[in-house]
Enzyme design. Structure first.
Site, mmCIF file in Angstrom:
data_model
loop_
_atom_site.group_PDB
_atom_site.id
_atom_site.type_symbol
_atom_site.label_atom_id
_atom_site.label_comp_id
_atom_site.label_asym_id
_atom_site.label_seq_id
_atom_site.Cartn_x
_atom_site.Cartn_y
_atom_site.Cartn_z
ATOM 1 N N ARG A 69 37.371 32.933 2.985
ATOM 2 C CA ARG A 69 37.784 31.564 2.680
ATOM 3 C C ARG A 69 39.113 31.267 3.362
ATOM 4 N NH1 ARG A 69 42.179 32.627 0.210
ATOM 5 N NH2 ARG A 69 42.349 34.432 -1.156
ATOM 6 N N GLY A 71 43.124 30.035 3.251
ATOM 7 C CA GLY A 71 44.214 30.330 2.345
ATOM 8 C C GLY A 71 44.810 31.706 2.543
ATOM 9 N N TYR A 73 46.978 35.010 0.051
ATOM 10 C CA TYR A 73 46.633 35.969 -1.000
ATOM 11 C C TYR A 73 46.484 35.262 -2.354
ATOM 12 C CZ TYR A 73 47.406 40.143 1.824
ATOM 13 O OH TYR A 73 47.308 41.125 2.775
ATOM 14 N N GLY A 151 40.113 27.673 -2.578
ATOM 15 C CA GLY A 151 39.879 28.078 -1.192
ATOM 16 C C GLY A 151 38.386 28.097 -0.947
ATOM 17 N N GLY A 162 35.593 28.859 -3.865
ATOM 18 C CA GLY A 162 35.807 27.755 -4.785
ATOM 19 C C GLY A 162 37.198 27.695 -5.369
ATOM 20 N N CYS A 180 49.596 32.672 -2.582
ATOM 21 C CA CYS A 180 49.446 31.594 -1.597
ATOM 22 C C CYS A 180 50.681 31.420 -0.721
ATOM 23 C CB CYS A 180 49.079 30.278 -2.284
ATOM 24 S SG CYS A 180 47.524 30.369 -3.189
#
Length: 218
Positions: A69, A71, A73, A151, A162, A180
């Site tokens: 996905r 993003g 961590y 994400g 999701g 993040c």
């Protein structure tokens, strides 16, 4: 038609990814309905496609999974509701930015069911709450904590991965990463905010707010 599945217990992360990918492919082929899958995972960290090595503070603390996905961590673990979103974005307007906005709206509407004001912040992924119960920051602004992350990935215009909402996770588990990539703000949960909310309560709220957040003719 959107199918809903709620898995009991803790779901293995790699197994979840395999199920999501297979279901997304089946949806793209027109062989399966769209799906919202609600799970909890054992404690783990996931690295999105933008993850920076230095943001993994404690690499040996929990298993680390490479996620497909977007993003950086994120942490998943017990007490956190993860909603995997397998929807046909191709039939819902083919607008990825609008789709991400719909996910954020869904989170915000769900939190609103518990009188929690979730907010977007420019330059930050996820949904945030202002902590009026905490001391002001050095610059005089209120502190803000992250309560939900998101994400997604698209394959043939079908989404998977999701969102996650912190219901009652062990917040100390987030200290093993820079969530993040953001160091200036903290992490909270519904229970940390003083609300006696259960996972079942959150599931009901997610279902109640879904259709308004994802109109089928979007």
């Amino acid at each position: 038609m959107v199918e809903w599945i709620i898995s009991e217990g803790l779901t293995d992360y790699e197994e979840a990814v395999a199920v999501m990918e297979a279901r997304a492919d089946a949806i793209a082929r027109g062989e399966a309905d769209e799906l919202i899958w609600l799970v909890e995972h054992p404690p783990l960290y996931t690295a999105g496609t933008s993850a920076k090595v230095e943001d993994l503070v404690s690499p040996d603390r929990f298993p680390v999974h490479q996620a497909k996905r977007g993003g950086q961590y994120t942490y998943h673990g017990p007490g956190q509701r993860v909603a995997y979103i397998m929807l046909d974005v191709g039939k819902r307007g083919k607008d990825v930015r609008a789709f991400v906005c719909q996910i954020e709206n869904w989170i915000i509407a769900t939190l609103d069911r518990f009188n929690v004001k979730g907010e977007r912040r420019a330059g930050r992924v996820g949904v945030w709450v202002t902590r009026t119960d905490k001391p002001l920051q050095a610059d005089g602004n209120p502190q803000e904590d992250k309560i939900a992350a998101l994400g997604i990935r698209l394959r043939k215009w079908v989404s998977f991965h999701g969102l996650s909402i912190n219901v009652e996770p062990d917040l100390s588990h987030f200290t093993g990463i820079v969530p993040c990539g953001i160091t200036a703000h903290g992490v909270t949960s519904l229970v940390d905010l003083g609300l006696p909310v259960t996972m079942d309560d959150v599931d009901v709220a997610l279902k109640q707010t879904f259709e308004a957040s994802f109109p089928s003719n979007a």
